[in-house]
Design a protein around this motif. Sequence first.
Motif, PDB file in Angstrom:
ATOM      1  N   ARG A  84       0.823  -1.136   0.123  1.00  0.00           N
ATOM      2  CA  ARG A  84      -0.056  -0.002  -0.118  1.00  0.00           C
ATOM      3  C   ARG A  84       0.987   1.238   0.219  1.00  0.00           C
ATOM      4  NH1 ARG A  84      -5.424  -0.698   0.911  1.00  0.00           N
ATOM      5  NH2 ARG A  84      -5.546   1.168  -0.318  1.00  0.00           N
ATOM      6  N   SER A  85       1.988   1.357   0.669  1.00  0.00           N
ATOM      7  CA  SER A  85       2.947   2.403   0.603  1.00  0.00           C
ATOM      8  C   SER A  85       3.391   2.753  -0.755  1.00  0.00           C
ATOM      9  CB  SER A  85       4.050   2.186   1.678  1.00  0.00           C
ATOM     10  OG  SER A  85       5.156   1.458   1.282  1.00  0.00           O
ATOM     11  N   LEU A  86       3.558   1.833  -1.507  1.00  0.00           N
ATOM     12  CA  LEU A  86       4.054   1.851  -2.740  1.00  0.00           C
ATOM     13  C   LEU A  86       3.080   2.553  -3.836  1.00  0.00           C
ATOM     14  CD1 LEU A  86       5.968  -1.276  -3.175  1.00  0.00           C
ATOM     15  CD2 LEU A  86       6.815   0.994  -3.352  1.00  0.00           C
ATOM     16  N   GLY A  87       1.589   2.597  -3.237  1.00  0.00           N
ATOM     17  CA  GLY A  87       0.532   3.187  -3.954  1.00  0.00           C
ATOM     18  C   GLY A  87      -0.252   1.958  -4.745  1.00  0.00           C
ATOM     19  N   LEU A  88      -0.176   0.908  -4.406  1.00  0.00           N
ATOM     20  CA  LEU A  88      -0.898  -0.188  -4.776  1.00  0.00           C
ATOM     21  C   LEU A  88      -2.405  -0.168  -4.224  1.00  0.00           C
ATOM     22  CD1 LEU A  88       1.797  -1.750  -5.831  1.00  0.00           C
ATOM     23  CD2 LEU A  88       0.783  -3.682  -5.467  1.00  0.00           C
ATOM     24  N   THR A  89      -3.338  -0.561  -4.991  1.00  0.00           N
ATOM     25  CA  THR A  89      -4.832  -0.567  -4.628  1.00  0.00           C
ATOM     26  C   THR A  89      -4.843  -1.732  -3.491  1.00  0.00           C
ATOM     27  OG1 THR A  89      -5.641  -1.657  -6.035  1.00  0.00           O
ATOM     28  CG2 THR A  89      -5.554   0.620  -6.490  1.00  0.00           C
ATOM     29  N   GLN A 139      -5.182  -4.882  -6.064  1.00  0.00           N
ATOM     30  CA  GLN A 139      -3.763  -5.335  -6.525  1.00  0.00           C
ATOM     31  C   GLN A 139      -3.004  -5.885  -5.218  1.00  0.00           C
ATOM     32  OE1 GLN A 139      -2.599  -1.184  -7.923  1.00  0.00           O
ATOM     33  NE2 GLN A 139      -2.775  -1.747  -9.881  1.00  0.00           N
ATOM     34  N   HIS A 186      -1.701  -9.512  -6.287  1.00  0.00           N
ATOM     35  CA  HIS A 186      -0.173  -9.635  -6.467  1.00  0.00           C
ATOM     36  C   HIS A 186       0.617  -9.807  -5.286  1.00  0.00           C
ATOM     37  CE1 HIS A 186      -0.512  -7.850 -10.442  1.00  0.00           C
ATOM     38  NE2 HIS A 186      -1.016  -7.014  -9.959  1.00  0.00           N
ATOM     39  N   ASN A 241      -4.109   6.712  -2.673  1.00  0.00           N
ATOM     40  CA  ASN A 241      -3.165   5.932  -3.458  1.00  0.00           C
ATOM     41  C   ASN A 241      -2.148   6.692  -4.165  1.00  0.00           C
ATOM     42  OD1 ASN A 241      -4.202   3.099  -2.359  1.00  0.00           O
ATOM     43  ND2 ASN A 241      -5.658   3.290  -4.019  1.00  0.00           N
ATOM     44  N   ARG A 281       0.421   8.051  -1.910  1.00  0.00           N
ATOM     45  CA  ARG A 281       1.189   7.224  -1.453  1.00  0.00           C
ATOM     46  C   ARG A 281       2.268   7.123  -2.579  1.00  0.00           C
ATOM     47  NH1 ARG A 281      -3.024   3.317   1.231  1.00  0.00           N
ATOM     48  NH2 ARG A 281      -2.989   4.155   3.346  1.00  0.00           N
ATOM     49  N   GLN A 282       1.963   7.195  -3.906  1.00  0.00           N
ATOM     50  CA  GLN A 282       2.859   7.382  -4.956  1.00  0.00           C
ATOM     51  C   GLN A 282       4.238   8.148  -4.838  1.00  0.00           C
ATOM     52  OE1 GLN A 282       0.785   7.443  -8.706  1.00  0.00           O
ATOM     53  NE2 GLN A 282      -0.896   6.097  -7.867  1.00  0.00           N
ATOM     54  N   LEU A 312       7.550  -3.950  -9.566  1.00  0.00           N
ATOM     55  CA  LEU A 312       6.072  -4.244  -9.261  1.00  0.00           C
ATOM     56  C   LEU A 312       5.349  -2.820  -9.433  1.00  0.00           C
ATOM     57  CD1 LEU A 312       3.657  -6.373  -8.932  1.00  0.00           C
ATOM     58  CD2 LEU A 312       3.967  -5.710  -6.518  1.00  0.00           C
ATOM     59  N   ALA A 313       5.479  -2.069  -8.819  1.00  0.00           N
ATOM     60  CA  ALA A 313       4.552  -0.982  -8.312  1.00  0.00           C
ATOM     61  C   ALA A 313       4.822   0.036  -9.481  1.00  0.00           C
ATOM     62  CB  ALA A 313       5.034  -0.091  -7.250  1.00  0.00           C
ATOM     63  N   LYS A 360       2.567  -1.704 -12.203  1.00  0.00           N
ATOM     64  CA  LYS A 360       1.153  -1.947 -11.871  1.00  0.00           C
ATOM     65  C   LYS A 360       0.433  -0.622 -11.768  1.00  0.00           C
ATOM     66  CE  LYS A 360       1.325  -6.290 -12.498  1.00  0.00           C
ATOM     67  NZ  LYS A 360       0.889  -6.592 -13.818  1.00  0.00           N
ATOM     68  N   VAL A 361       1.181   0.477 -10.875  1.00  0.00           N
ATOM     69  CA  VAL A 361       0.681   1.741 -10.541  1.00  0.00           C
ATOM     70  C   VAL A 361       1.134   2.606 -11.588  1.00  0.00           C
ATOM     71  CG1 VAL A 361       0.661   3.293  -8.695  1.00  0.00           C
ATOM     72  CG2 VAL A 361       0.863   0.960  -7.989  1.00  0.00           C
ATOM     73  N   ALA A 402      11.363   1.509  -3.119  1.00  0.00           N
ATOM     74  CA  ALA A 402      10.659   2.666  -2.711  1.00  0.00           C
ATOM     75  C   ALA A 402      11.282   3.788  -3.552  1.00  0.00           C
ATOM     76  CB  ALA A 402      10.966   3.400  -1.283  1.00  0.00           C
ATOM     77  N   MET A 454       9.418   4.516  -7.526  1.00  0.00           N
ATOM     78  CA  MET A 454       8.266   5.020  -7.813  1.00  0.00           C
ATOM     79  C   MET A 454       8.547   6.496  -7.860  1.00  0.00           C
ATOM     80  SD  MET A 454       5.616   3.294  -8.263  1.00  0.00           S
ATOM     81  CE  MET A 454       4.382   4.300  -7.778  1.00  0.00           C
TER      82      MET A 454
END
Lengths: 216, 242
Positions: free
Chosen positions: A122-127, A130, A134, B75, B78-79, B102-103, B106-107, B152, B155
Motif C-alpha cells: 500500500r505504501s507503494l501506491g498499490l490499491t 492489487q 499480487h 493511493n 502514497r506514490q 512491480l509498483a 502496476k501503478v 521505494a 516510484m
Amino acid sequence: MRVDIISAAFPYLMKGLQVTLYIFIIAIIIGFIIGLVVALLRLAPIKPLNWIALIFINAIRGTPFLVQLFFIYFGLNSLPFISFNSTTAGIITVAINAGAYFAEIIRAGIQSIDRGQSEAARSLGLTGFQNMYHIVLPQAFRRMLPTITNQSIISLKDTSLLSVIGIADLTQQGEIQSSATFEAFKIWLIVGIIYFIVIYLLTLIANFLERRFVLR
Amino acid sequence: MSIITVKNLKKSFGNLEVLKNINAEIKEREVVCVIGPSGSGKSTFLRCLNRLEEITDGHVIIDGQDITDPKVKINEVRQEVGMVFQQFNLFPHKTVMENITLAPMKVRSSSKDEAGTKALELLDKVGLREKAESYPEQLSGGQKQRVAIARALAMEPKIMLFDEPTSALDPEMVGDVLEVMKQLAKEGMTMVVVTHEMGFAREVGDRVLFMDGGYIMEENVPSELFNNPTHERTKAFLSKVL
C-alpha cells in the motif's frame, strides 16, 4: 467364471467413476470461487458483509451434508420456477459445502500473511485489490495448499453420498453391480480401491504442486 | 514552502492516545530525524504521514493535499511518499527485480523494459546489481534493506519515510544502509527518518525532533539539540543513548 462377472461389472464402475470425477471437478472449482468470495466478504471492512459470510459459513458447517443435499434437491426443487436435475443439485451441494470450508481456510491463509506485506504494497501506491492479487493471495495460497488438498479429498468422498438422490456415480454403480452380481464383497472392495487410487493420485499432484510452490 | 505540514495531529488506538498533539513543518529537501524512547509515538507519527495509520484527529498535508480529507486519493499521494520499514517487508515470492518493478508497472503503468532499466540503475546505486535475480531469502539483512530502499525509490517519490531502517540489522550491516541514505540526502531527497542512530541524526539530519509521550518535546538543528538540550526529558534520553 467369477472373474468374468467382475470384469463385466468393471466398465460400469468406470462409468460411475467418470460421473464422480465430473461432478467433483466442476464442484471443487465452483466451491473454490465461492470460498474465495466468502473469505473476502468475511475480511471486508464492512460489517454487514462479514455477517453474511459468517451466516453462510455457520449454516453450512452446522448442518449435515445429506440434509443440505435433500434441502437443495427436494426442498428448492419443490419451489415454483425452480427446477434442476439431480446432477446439478449434486454439483451445487458439493460446491456450496466445500465453499464454506474453503472460505475459512482462505481467510486463515490471508490472515497468516504478515501485515508488513500489505503495508509495503500500500505504501507503494498499490490499491487494495492489487495488494490482494499480487502480494497477499499468492503467498497465502502456498501456505494453504495442504489444507486445500485435505478439504478437496473430503469433498471427493462426500460425492459418494450423491448416490442417494439417484446420481449414477461410482458408489451408485457399485450398489447396482453389487446387487446384480451378488458379489458384494468383491464389488465394494474394488469400489474402495478405485476411490483410494483416485485420492492417492490427488495427493501426489498436491505434493508436486507444494514442492514447486512452497520452495519459492 | 513546506512539503509536509502536520497540524494538531492526534492518534488513538482504542482508549490509548499515542499522539497527543503534533505540529510539524518539513520543507522540501530537508532531512528530519525523529528520535525518542520506545513508545513515544515516533513510528506512529511517521505512519500517519502516508496514512498507514488512520488519523484520529488533525490534519496532515502532503505536497498541498490534506490526506485526512476522505475525498483525497490516498493511493496517488502514497506514490509520492516512499516508505522503508524496520522489517524490510520485501515480497518473498518475488525476485529482487520483481520487487522493484512491480509498483512502477502496476501503478505507474511503466513498461517492463522501462521499469527494468530503472530498477538496474537503482540497484547500481545501492550496490546490488548482481542480486537482481535473487530472492529476498537469499540476501542478508543489510542487502534486503537496500533493496527495499531501491523499491521505494523506483516510484520516484518526492518524500521518503524511514521507520527505524537499521534497527533490525546486524551491526556490521548498518553502515551500508546508512551510506545509501546519506547519498540520498545529499541528492536532495526530502526525508523523515525515525532512528536510534544518533550519529546519523547528528551528521545527516538538518533538524532533529525529540518525541516523548505522544508529543514533540523539542526540535532543533542536531548540534543544538545534542549539545544543548533544553528539556529535562531530552537530557535524560540523550544521557542514556549517547
